[in-house]
Design an enzyme around this catalytic site. Structure first.
Site, PDB file in Angstrom:
ATOM      1  N   ASN A  57     -10.010   0.007  -0.666  1.00 29.63           N
ATOM      2  CA  ASN A  57      -8.545   0.062  -0.562  1.00 29.63           C
ATOM      3  C   ASN A  57      -7.945  -0.555  -1.825  1.00 29.63           C
ATOM      4  OD1 ASN A  57      -5.845  -0.333   0.031  1.00 29.63           O
ATOM      5  ND2 ASN A  57      -6.201  -1.101   2.106  1.00 29.63           N
ATOM      6  N   CYS A  97       0.815  -1.222   0.000  1.00 26.82           N
ATOM      7  CA  CYS A  97       0.000   0.000   0.000  1.00 26.82           C
ATOM      8  C   CYS A  97       0.846   1.269   0.000  1.00 26.82           C
ATOM      9  CB  CYS A  97      -0.955  -0.007   1.195  1.00 26.82           C
ATOM     10  SG  CYS A  97      -2.105  -1.378   1.124  1.00 26.82           S
ATOM     11  N   HIS A 152      -3.306   7.359   1.689  1.00 25.65           N
ATOM     12  CA  HIS A 152      -3.700   6.010   1.278  1.00 25.65           C
ATOM     13  C   HIS A 152      -5.092   5.739   1.833  1.00 25.65           C
ATOM     14  CE1 HIS A 152      -3.943   1.832   0.599  1.00 25.65           C
ATOM     15  NE2 HIS A 152      -3.767   1.487   1.857  1.00 25.65           N
TER      16      HIS A 152
HETATM   17  O1  UT7 Z   1      -3.893  -0.959   3.397  1.00 27.42           O
HETATM   18  C1  UT7 Z   1      -3.073  -1.540   4.339  1.00 27.42           C
HETATM   19  C2  UT7 Z   1      -3.454  -1.120   5.652  1.00 27.42           C
HETATM   20  N1  UT7 Z   1      -4.665  -1.774   6.107  1.00 27.42           N
HETATM   21  C3  UT7 Z   1      -5.391  -1.168   6.969  1.00 27.42           C
HETATM   22  O2  UT7 Z   1      -5.089  -0.043   7.296  1.00 27.42           O
HETATM   23  C4  UT7 Z   1      -6.553  -1.880   7.605  1.00 27.42           C
HETATM   24  C5  UT7 Z   1      -6.641  -1.455   9.033  1.00 27.42           C
HETATM   25  N2  UT7 Z   1      -7.696  -2.088   9.799  1.00 27.42           N
HETATM   26  C6  UT7 Z   1      -9.010  -1.776   9.621  1.00 27.42           C
HETATM   27  O3  UT7 Z   1      -9.350  -1.016   8.733  1.00 27.42           O
HETATM   28  C7  UT7 Z   1     -10.008  -2.372  10.583  1.00 27.42           C
HETATM   29  O4  UT7 Z   1      -9.336  -2.999  11.653  1.00 27.42           O
HETATM   30  C8  UT7 Z   1     -10.990  -3.378   9.921  1.00 27.42           C
HETATM   31  C9  UT7 Z   1     -11.956  -2.626   9.033  1.00 27.42           C
HETATM   32  C10 UT7 Z   1     -10.221  -4.407   9.131  1.00 27.42           C
HETATM   33  C11 UT7 Z   1     -11.824  -4.106  10.989  1.00 27.42           C
HETATM   34  O5  UT7 Z   1     -12.491  -3.169  11.818  1.00 27.42           O
HETATM   35  P1  UT7 Z   1     -12.481  -3.360  13.416  1.00 27.42           P
HETATM   36  O6  UT7 Z   1     -13.323  -2.283  13.982  1.00 27.42           O
HETATM   37  O7  UT7 Z   1     -11.022  -3.415  13.834  1.00 27.42           O
HETATM   38  O8  UT7 Z   1     -13.228  -4.721  13.613  1.00 27.42           O
HETATM   39  P2  UT7 Z   1     -12.693  -6.102  14.240  1.00 27.42           P
HETATM   40  O9  UT7 Z   1     -11.677  -6.738  13.360  1.00 27.42           O
HETATM   41  O10 UT7 Z   1     -12.316  -5.848  15.641  1.00 27.42           O
HETATM   42  O11 UT7 Z   1     -14.019  -6.978  14.203  1.00 27.42           O
HETATM   43  C12 UT7 Z   1     -15.180  -6.606  14.933  1.00 27.42           C
HETATM   44  C13 UT7 Z   1     -16.287  -7.627  14.698  1.00 27.42           C
HETATM   45  C14 UT7 Z   1     -15.839  -9.057  14.886  1.00 27.42           C
HETATM   46  O12 UT7 Z   1     -16.886  -9.767  15.501  1.00 27.42           O
HETATM   47  P3  UT7 Z   1     -16.835 -10.118  17.071  1.00 27.42           P
HETATM   48  O13 UT7 Z   1     -15.591 -10.907  17.272  1.00 27.42           O
HETATM   49  O14 UT7 Z   1     -16.805  -8.784  17.747  1.00 27.42           O
HETATM   50  O15 UT7 Z   1     -18.104 -10.878  17.273  1.00 27.42           O
HETATM   51  C15 UT7 Z   1     -15.653  -9.560  13.459  1.00 27.42           C
HETATM   52  O16 UT7 Z   1     -15.864 -10.949  13.349  1.00 27.42           O
HETATM   53  O17 UT7 Z   1     -16.756  -7.527  13.352  1.00 27.42           O
HETATM   54  C16 UT7 Z   1     -16.762  -8.820  12.740  1.00 27.42           C
HETATM   55  N3  UT7 Z   1     -16.492  -8.671  11.316  1.00 27.42           N
HETATM   56  C17 UT7 Z   1     -17.466  -8.469  10.404  1.00 27.42           C
HETATM   57  N4  UT7 Z   1     -18.802  -8.401  10.502  1.00 27.42           N
HETATM   58  C18 UT7 Z   1     -19.495  -8.182   9.367  1.00 27.42           C
HETATM   59  C19 UT7 Z   1     -15.283  -8.648  10.700  1.00 27.42           C
HETATM   60  N5  UT7 Z   1     -15.463  -8.446   9.373  1.00 27.42           N
HETATM   61  C20 UT7 Z   1     -16.795  -8.350   9.163  1.00 27.42           C
HETATM   62  C21 UT7 Z   1     -17.582  -8.119   8.023  1.00 27.42           C
HETATM   63  N6  UT7 Z   1     -18.910  -8.054   8.173  1.00 27.42           N
HETATM   64  N7  UT7 Z   1     -17.032  -7.958   6.801  1.00 27.42           N
END
Ligand code: UT7
Length: 324
Positions: free
Chosen positions: A281, A116, A251
């Site tokens: 992204n 990225c 980005h």
């Molecule tokens: O480009 C390179 C750099 N990359 C990035 O900068 C990405 C950085 N990270 C992020 O953007 C975020 O961490 C994410 C968007 C990937 C995830 O957001 P989050 O607020 O950190 O969510 P999480 O991973 O803590 O997940 C929260 C909940 C989980 O459920 P439980 O365990 O709380 O029951 C996941 O299983 O959301 C669930 N979940 C989803 N639910 C519906 C994860 N993905 C999905 C989904 N749809 N697609």
């Protein structure tokens, strides 16, 4: 190194695949929802490459648009640096395909892999080569087809990415002629963070292409800290104040990262170009795609001070301050 040469952006272009996929459409394929994706990321849709679209076809379209915008002959380009983590083939470099398609039969063409942050790495490399006199007119491209390395069974990653390409023409100019050009850049890498964002395949290990794996929450945490640090470094090196910056072109990984970084830097949200809602992204393509969108709709104007920044797998991260 000559202190008299500055690399000036003289044109930009971008390209997106034909097929646009909304969150609602994705929710029919994986266990997710429009609400979750918008709330956690700001993404509303993404463009995904069809079988007849590849990283090189997108890169060629973006490059042609940038060349037209700059009003130059393709044959006058003597350097092509293409940032991608999803090349058409393991080798040769996708940049050489672009070179041939454009009819630039001479000079240098190669790919850089910084995921990225790839566009920042490519821009900084091209800038260094122009300033040392190794080339006069460069094409810097970020192009990706991340849809080909996503695990479409993994809802935690597959909803986040899209495909596309962006390009700029970068020219060596005498610094005494105008204020325009790249004023300061900083790049960083930290290989200790490999396991937080990587692809679980490759020719030398599994012999397959593999799929993207990410610990999103950890990446998020590092991104906000690293980006704020590198932005501070570039601002200090250029000797400008935050208030003088007209636009930040970040980005586009997650709207919440963009908001948190802007807040940490003390820059108004209204100065941050956001396309993550439209493109998701697109890895190395996201900065030049966003830059081109904001130039073409008239937001970014000649003479303005623009900050590019990115962070990605490796980890790699960087920023660059440019006077247009
Ligand atoms: O480009 C390179 C750099 N990359 C990035 O900068 C990405 C950085 N990270 C992020 O953007 C975020 O961490 C994410 C968007 C990937 C995830 O957001 P989050 O607020 O950190 O969510 P999480 O991973 O803590 O997940 C929260 C909940 C989980 O459920 P439980 O365990 O709380 O029951 C996941 O299983 O959301 C669930 N979940 C989803 N639910 C519906 C994860 N993905 C999905 C989904 N749809 N697609």
């Amino acid at each position: 190194m000559s202190v008299d040469i500055r690399s000036v952006i003289t044109g930009s272009g971008s390209a997106l695949p034909k097929q646009c996929v909304t969150n609602a459409e994705l929710a029919q394929r994986v266990d997710t929802s429009d609400e979750w994706i918008i709330e956690r990321t700001g993404i509303r849709q993404r463009y995904l490459a069809s079988d007849d679209e590849t990283t090189s076809t997108l890169a060629i379209d973006a490059a042609r648009a940038a060349i037209e915008d700059a009003g130059i002959e393709a044959a006058s380009i003597d350097l092509i640096v293409l940032a991608t983590a999803t090349p058409d083939n393991t080798f040769p470099a996708t940049a050489t395909k672009v070179q041939h398609a454009l009819g630039c039969n001479g000079g240098v063409a190669f790919d850089v892999a910084a995921v990225c942050s790839g566009f920042l790495y490519a821009l900084t490399t091209a800038d260094a080569m122009l300033r040392t006199g190794m080339a006069k007119r460069a094409l810097v491209i970020g192009a990706e087809t991340f849809s080909r390395i996503l695990d479409w069974e993994d809802r935690t990653t597959c909803v986040l990415f899209g495909d596309g390409a962006g390009a700029v023409v970068l020219e060596a100019r005498n610094a005494s002629e105008s204020e325009a050009g790249i004023l300061a850049s900083r790049l960083h890498a930290d290989g200790a963070q490999h396991d937080l964002l990587y692809v679980d395949g490759g020719p030398s290990t599994t012999k397959t292409v593999g799929h993207l794996r990410m610990k999103g929450r950890e990446v998020f945490r590092h991104a906000v800290v690293n980006l704020a640090d590198v932005l501070g470094e570039v601002i200090a090196e250029a000797g400008v104040s935050v208030a003088e910056i007209d636009w930040v072109v970040p980005h586009q990984a997650n709207k919440r990262i963009l908001d948190a970084t802007a807040k940490k830097l003390g820059i108004s949200d209204s100065k941050v170009v956001i396309t993550v809602d439209q493109h998701a992204n697109t890895s190395a393509a996201s900065v030049p795609l966003a830059f081109d969108a904001a130039r073409r709709d008239g937001r970014i104007k000649p003479g303005q001070l623009v900050m590019f920044e990115a962070m990605g797998g490796g980890f790699t991260w960087g920023a660059s301050l440019v006077r247009l």
